[in-house]
Write an enzyme that holds these catalytic residues in place. Structure first.
Site, PDB file in Angstrom:
ATOM      1  N   PRO A  19       0.994   3.672   0.846  1.00 54.03           N
ATOM      2  CA  PRO A  19       2.123   3.886   1.756  1.00 54.03           C
ATOM      3  C   PRO A  19       2.412   5.379   1.857  1.00 54.03           C
ATOM      4  CG  PRO A  19       2.887   2.971  -0.346  1.00 54.03           C
ATOM      5  CD  PRO A  19       1.389   3.000  -0.405  1.00 54.03           C
ATOM      6  N   MET A  20       2.469   5.902   3.087  1.00 58.15           N
ATOM      7  CA  MET A  20       2.691   7.335   3.283  1.00 58.15           C
ATOM      8  C   MET A  20       3.701   7.546   4.401  1.00 58.15           C
ATOM      9  SD  MET A  20      -1.226   8.787   2.835  1.00 58.15           S
ATOM     10  CE  MET A  20      -2.021   7.402   3.696  1.00 58.15           C
ATOM     11  N   MET A  21       4.796   8.207   4.055  1.00 49.32           N
ATOM     12  CA  MET A  21       5.862   8.431   5.026  1.00 49.32           C
ATOM     13  C   MET A  21       5.345   9.212   6.234  1.00 49.32           C
ATOM     14  SD  MET A  21       8.492   6.905   3.831  1.00 49.32           S
ATOM     15  CE  MET A  21       9.800   7.546   4.877  1.00 49.32           C
ATOM     16  N   CYS A 102       7.948   7.826  -5.660  1.00 50.48           N
ATOM     17  CA  CYS A 102       8.144   8.898  -4.681  1.00 50.48           C
ATOM     18  C   CYS A 102       9.105   9.949  -5.235  1.00 50.48           C
ATOM     19  CB  CYS A 102       8.682   8.320  -3.379  1.00 50.48           C
ATOM     20  SG  CYS A 102       8.916   9.569  -2.088  1.00 50.48           S
ATOM     21  N   LYS A 142       4.909   0.172  -7.602  1.00 48.28           N
ATOM     22  CA  LYS A 142       4.111   1.399  -7.596  1.00 48.28           C
ATOM     23  C   LYS A 142       4.882   2.444  -8.385  1.00 48.28           C
ATOM     24  CE  LYS A 142       1.471   4.458  -4.556  1.00 48.28           C
ATOM     25  NZ  LYS A 142       1.947   5.804  -4.915  1.00 48.28           N
ATOM     26  N   HIS A 174       0.221   5.785  -9.996  1.00 47.68           N
ATOM     27  CA  HIS A 174      -0.180   7.133  -9.603  1.00 47.68           C
ATOM     28  C   HIS A 174      -0.302   7.929 -10.895  1.00 47.68           C
ATOM     29  CE1 HIS A 174       0.399  10.713  -6.644  1.00 47.68           C
ATOM     30  NE2 HIS A 174      -0.324  11.078  -7.694  1.00 47.68           N
ATOM     31  N   GLY A 215      -4.014   8.304  -6.925  1.00 47.43           N
ATOM     32  CA  GLY A 215      -3.856   9.721  -7.187  1.00 47.43           C
ATOM     33  C   GLY A 215      -5.172  10.473  -7.220  1.00 47.43           C
ATOM     34  N   GLY A 216      -5.397  11.334  -6.231  1.00 47.96           N
ATOM     35  CA  GLY A 216      -6.542  12.238  -6.257  1.00 47.96           C
ATOM     36  C   GLY A 216      -7.887  11.633  -5.929  1.00 47.96           C
ATOM     37  N   GLY A 237      -4.864   7.522  -0.666  1.00 47.72           N
ATOM     38  CA  GLY A 237      -3.863   7.973   0.287  1.00 47.72           C
ATOM     39  C   GLY A 237      -4.432   8.909   1.327  1.00 47.72           C
TER      40      GLY A 237
END
Length: 337
Positions: A19-21, A102, A142, A174, A215-216, A237
């Site tokens: 999920p990415m804003m 977040c 998450k 993450h 993450g990464g 992501g």
């Protein structure tokens, strides 16, 4: 509303798009679905208050073709999260995810997101309320490995134990701390060091939990390596957003052993009827095509594709013919022997 199912979403969680804003809206998700039929997609984070009081179709609407798709909620009040989870389940989401990772200022001021890593008992209460209110959906979490001065090897196992005791069996971790003091949200995505080994240790310590690594991760090969180490899933992501052809187009055969890698040109052509429908409903072309700029990363013609869409899609009257003209600038994939 088309309803997803828990077995399908569990299988899909082997690989998911984070999920990415401002990025993973319904148009982005529809495009990603053209590249992979199996990957699990997530909404942008939506606050519980917004789901309860806001425009539900705008905030939580999705096309049936997006399934399997999960709704991510932000909040820290158990009753409100329960109500929002119930609404999400009724709207057809097979998974409702609670954001405990977040680090943005807005999230901190609302006392949710990564700051919840300091309150595992509250997270457990929130999860229990969500599970009770939305039995038709799987409730997931998450999280980060810790925040600020916390010691991750102490904090993370305690967090997983308490929240799983409330009934959560699937976590996406993450593998970075979030520094709520001193780092910007952007810096929090890159600066704190990654600790994949700790996530591997958590899988060994909690073999009954479904743990995904986030993450990464920048390639499918890295995702496959994590799965080979025994993790249950991988969430990607920014790499999936900026280079979807490399991450998502070959995902079905690489991760699930089904189907064939998708030619991004075919995925773009599959978007044309969707774009027509969006324009007919009063939408603008750039609302869809801004998520497609990375479709041909590394291919001859990719720069012309990006330039034509970036410059032309927001102009009055821009339509599918612009997408087709930009697509014509892409060199064909070389034939494989």
């Amino acid at each position: 509303m088309h309803v997803g199912d828990k077995p399908q979403v569990l299988d899909a969680s082997r690989l998911s798009v984070a999920p990415m804003m401002d990025w993973t809206d319904r148009h982005c998700r529809f495009f990603h679905r053209q590249l992979s039929s199996r990957v699990l997609l997530y909404t942008e984070m939506v606050t519980a208050d917004a789901v309860i009081h806001g425009d539900r179709e705008r905030l939580t609407g999705f096309h049936p073709a997006e399934q399997p798709v999960a709704l991510q909620l932000g909040g820290s009040e158990p009753a409100k999260l329960g109500q929002a989870a119930r609404i999400g389940a009724e709207r057809g989401y097979p998974e409702i995810n609670l954001n405990c990772g977040c680090p943005s200022d807005r999230v901190q001021s609302g006392a949710f997101g990564a700051v919840l890593m300091t309150s595992p008992d509250l997270v457990a209460d929130c999860a229990a309320e969500m599970i009770a209110a939305a039995p038709g959906a799987e409730i997931t979490v998450k999280c980060r490995i810790g925040v600020d001065e916390q010691e991750p090897r102490e904090v993370l196992p305690d967090f997983l134990a308490k929240v799983s005791a409330a009934g959560v069996t699937r976590f996406t971790i993450h593998a970075r701390k979030a520094w709520l003091q001193g780092l910007s949200p952007k810096e929090n995505r890159d600066v704190p060091p990654l600790d994949y080994a700790l996530v591997d240790e958590m899988k060994a310590a909690f073999p009954g939990l479904h743990l995904s690594l986030n993450g990464g991760i920048a390639s499918l090969a890295e995702a496959e390596a994590a799965l080979d180490r025994g993790l249950d899933g991988v969430m990607i992501g920014r790499a999936a957003y900026h280079n979807p052809a490399e991450i998502l187009a070959p995902a079905d055969p690489a991760i699930w052993g089904t189907g064939q890698a998708v030619d991004p040109s075919d995925a773009v052509r599959a978007m044309l009827p969707y774009i027509e429908a969006h324009l007919s409903a009063g939408g603008r072309l750039h609302q869809v095509t801004r998520h497609m700029l990375g479709a041909f990363q590394g291919r001859p013609g990719a720069r012309a594709w990006r330039r034509m869409l970036s410059e032309g899609a927001s102009r009055e009257g821009a339509g599918p013919e612009l997408v087709e003209a930009a697509l014509a600038r892409i060199a064909p994939e070389p034939a494989h022997a």
